[in-house]
Enzyme design. Structure first.
Site, short mmCIF file in Angstrom:
data_model
loop_
_atom_site.label_atom_id
_atom_site.label_comp_id
_atom_site.label_asym_id
_atom_site.label_seq_id
_atom_site.Cartn_x
_atom_site.Cartn_y
_atom_site.Cartn_z
N ARG A 106 0.84 -1.18 0.00
CA ARG A 106 0.00 0.00 0.00
C ARG A 106 0.89 1.25 0.00
O ARG A 106 1.96 1.28 0.62
CB ARG A 106 -0.86 -0.02 1.27
CG ARG A 106 -1.94 1.04 1.36
CD ARG A 106 -3.09 0.74 0.46
NE ARG A 106 -4.29 1.51 0.85
CZ ARG A 106 -5.12 2.04 -0.02
NH1 ARG A 106 -4.92 1.89 -1.33
NH2 ARG A 106 -6.20 2.68 0.39
N THR A 379 -9.96 -0.34 -9.68
CA THR A 379 -8.92 -1.20 -9.13
C THR A 379 -8.87 -2.41 -10.03
O THR A 379 -9.68 -2.56 -10.93
CB THR A 379 -9.29 -1.55 -7.67
OG1 THR A 379 -9.37 -0.33 -6.91
CG2 THR A 379 -8.29 -2.46 -7.00
N THR A 397 -4.08 -1.00 -7.29
CA THR A 397 -4.90 0.16 -7.61
C THR A 397 -4.06 1.43 -7.71
O THR A 397 -2.93 1.49 -7.20
CB THR A 397 -5.99 0.36 -6.53
OG1 THR A 397 -6.88 1.39 -6.92
CG2 THR A 397 -5.39 0.68 -5.18
N GLU A 418 -4.22 8.23 -3.65
CA GLU A 418 -4.62 7.49 -2.45
C GLU A 418 -4.80 8.38 -1.22
O GLU A 418 -5.39 7.95 -0.23
CB GLU A 418 -3.59 6.41 -2.13
CG GLU A 418 -3.48 5.31 -3.15
CD GLU A 418 -4.71 4.43 -3.24
OE1 GLU A 418 -5.63 4.60 -2.44
OE2 GLU A 418 -4.74 3.56 -4.13
N SER A 451 -10.16 -1.32 1.05
CA SER A 451 -11.15 -2.40 1.01
C SER A 451 -10.68 -3.60 0.20
O SER A 451 -11.40 -4.59 0.10
CB SER A 451 -12.46 -1.90 0.40
OG SER A 451 -13.07 -0.94 1.21
N GLY A 470 -13.83 -2.71 -7.11
CA GLY A 470 -15.22 -2.34 -6.88
C GLY A 470 -15.45 -1.39 -5.74
O GLY A 470 -16.57 -1.30 -5.24
N GLY A 471 -14.42 -0.70 -5.28
CA GLY A 471 -14.64 0.30 -4.26
C GLY A 471 -15.11 -0.28 -2.95
O GLY A 471 -14.68 -1.36 -2.52
#
Length: 581
Positions: A106, A379, A397, A418, A451, A470-471
């Site tokens: 991340r 994503t 993403t 982000e 997520s 898909g958020g």
């Protein structure tokens, strides 16, 4: 004279029966589970990425080498969704050690990105700065993940696994409809920056469907990464260009922040659900804990064969409670104390289950608290099983559509946005209409809550790998996929499942077109649920798309020793493919 005991003889027959049982079972039709798959399977959001992974497997690479190839190729062909300027999560199963590993790649907040930098003169959240341009970009993590995968888990040199992506970036690929539409929706922002214009404009015209899209600068950046590893991106020529591009656009990164980036090795979350071992993403993902809560609530019900109104009601109530808990407790575990043991407890799930009324929806405002920030819609995910049984579930993403819109000149690297996944101002909605608080407030070096939920499923006779973009709906799509596999669906049926979602606030059920019959809609409304369906603007909430997600999954049936893949039919350029032994 002593009479011989019958016990030794009975023990012999018992031992013989135990030794012969597997042979008799195999001869009788019920086969023993296979030790390894008959080949390999890859499912990804673009056919070129799937083929890149298979190319590396044919060269003798394993699933982790293939993951480098698939990830880097997606970074070339899906710039709307991911790229070297973003980050991701990689869930790994290493068959030689039997270990499951989780690589947290991340992005993290730069030193300059303090909350006050994202407020306007009135003290309100500056939406423009939080989603567009240099201030919205966090320090990228994906290149470091590719280096880590190849160096610590793969068999082939990084240069070999990156070769397909380098080739495709240089030679180009046809622009597809979603990519062209996405550019038009972000064109005004992207064309502010000279580096982005140089990549996306041809003779002053933007990319269009069918154009051959070549990215020589990105190919060069990938070559430097292939040749020099970590230093090829986070130090040296590429780093200097990234820093200059961010500064020129008005932002502030430092060379030390780039050089200090590290992938975090975290312990995956594992729990049981009705004979399945579920292995999934830990924080900084919110997905694994939420998934565990939902499934451990639902294992108290017999969902199979249940009336669709009652089944949907119970699933929605489990979603509602898990999403509420995301708000209070989840954030970067290096900065926030996450009560993971409690949240994963079956006793805690039992307590949550006891609050569900089987005959009535629970209004979300009766579950006290405030909503939490969620992950993007744009994503990508891929799933891999190789012929040895190694497997990878990876979700990556750049956050929103085309990320920040900023490409520093000479790099071809589209930077993420982000920073909007942090709670930049407590209690103020982010780009998805949801809010966050202290657990997810930005701090230098901190990673925003996500997520993304790459997941493994394993039973006595089956292994499945799945995940999706898909958020905020990522977690619930993975949930529905798990329930689909548990219902006995094939990989392709799981990828095609109709989808619905509840995230606690706003207090509405969202659903794709055709998910519910008119009778089911009326039944849910009678229980007190509010539905937000495509085209229904009266129901409130942030709206519901016609379709959503891009689930990619592969399955190994160990009883029949067969592999299968499922690629979301909503995405026409995706591909699931099995490579025979």
């Amino acid at each position: 004279m002593r009479t011989p005991s019958s016990k030794p003889l009975s023990r012999f027959f018992l031992l013989a029966a135990l030794l012969l049982a597997p042979l008799a079972q195999a001869g009788g039709g019920a086969q023993a589970p296979a030790a390894h798959p008959p080949g390999a399977a890859i499912a990804s959001g673009h056919a070129l990425a799937t083929e890149a992974g298979l190319e590396i497997l044919r060269q003798g690479g394993n699933a982790f080498d293939a993951a480098v190839a698939v990830s880097s190729t997606l970074s070339v062909v899906e710039p709307i969704s991911s790229g070297l300027g973003g980050g991701g999560f990689f869930l790994l199963h290493d068959v030689s050690s039997g270990q499951d590993l989780f690589l947290d790649a991340r992005e993290y907040a730069p030193q300059s990105a303090t909350p006050d930098k994202f407020l306007d003169k009135n003290g309100d959240l500056d939406r423009e700065r939080s989603v567009n341009g240099p201030w919205s970009a966090a320090i990228p993590g994906l290149p470091a993940a590719l280096v880590e995968l190849a160096g610590k888990h793969g068999r082939l040199p990084l240069k070999a696994s990156l070769a397909p992506a380098i080739r495709i970036a240089g030679e180009g690929f046809p622009v597809y409809a979603r990519m062209a539409r996405g550019y038009q929706s972000r064109r005004e922002v992207m064309e502010r920056y000279p580096g982005t214009r140089e990549v996306y404009l041809r003779n002053g015209k933007p990319i269009a469907e069918g154009d051959i899209f070549r990215q020589p600068e990105l190919a060069n950046t990938l070559k430097l990464l292939a040749d020099k590893g970590f230093d090829g991106f986070y130090r040296g020529e590429t780093a200097r260009k990234l820093l200059a591009g961010v500064k020129q656009a008005g932002g502030s990164w430092t060379a030390q922040e780039l050089a200090n980036y590290r992938v975090k090795l975290r312990t995956p979350i594992a729990f049981d659900y009705r004979g399945w071992k579920i292995t999934t993403a830990p924080p900084t993902s919110s997905g694994g804990i939420a998934l565990a809560e939902m499934l451990q609530i639902l294992e108290g019900y017999q969902l199979k064969g249940m009336d669709p109104v009652q089944r949907t009601h119970l699933v929605v109530e489990a979603m509602r409670r898990a999403y509420r808990d995301r708000t209070f407790f989840l954030g970067d575990p290096d900065f926030t104390q996450v009560p993971q043991r409690v949240l994963l407890s079956k006793d805690y799930a039992l307590g949550l289950r006891s609050t569900i009324n089987p005959d009535k929806a629970t209004p979300s405002d009766l579950l006290s608290g405030n909503p939490t920030p969620l992950e993007d819609d744009e994503t990508t995910h891929f799933s891999i099983i190789d012929r040895e049984g190694n497997r990878v579930a990876a979700t990556q993403t750049v956050n929103l559509l085309y990320g920040s819109g900023l490409i520093p000149r000479g790099t071809g690297v589209l930077l993420n946005n982000e920073m909007d996944d942090f709670a930049l101002k407590p209690g103020t909605p982010n780009a998805f209409g949801v809010m966050g608080y202290e657990a997810n407030a930005p701090k230098p070096g901190k990673r925003p809550l996500s997520s993304m939920t790459p997941t493994f499923m394993e039973s006595a006779d089956k292994v499945a790998v799945l995940g999706t973009p898909g958020g905020s709906r990522i977690i619930t799509m993975v949930l529905l996929g798990i329930l689909g596999y548990d219902d006995g669906l094939s990989a392709q049926q799981v990828a095609a499942l109709p989808r619905y979602h509840h995230q606690w606030l706003p207090d509405v059920i969202e659903a794709e077109s055709g998910t519910f019959s008119p009778e089911t809609i009326r039944g849910l409304q009678a229980l007190g649920h509010t539905l937000k369906l495509p085209g229904d603007e009266a129901a409130g909430g942030r709206g519901s798309s016609h379709v959503w997600g891009n689930l990619q999954t592969v399955e190994w049936d160990r009883t029949t020793n067969t592999l299968s893949g499922g690629s979301d039919p909503r995405n026409p350029v995706g591909l699931a493919k099995v490579q025979a032994e």
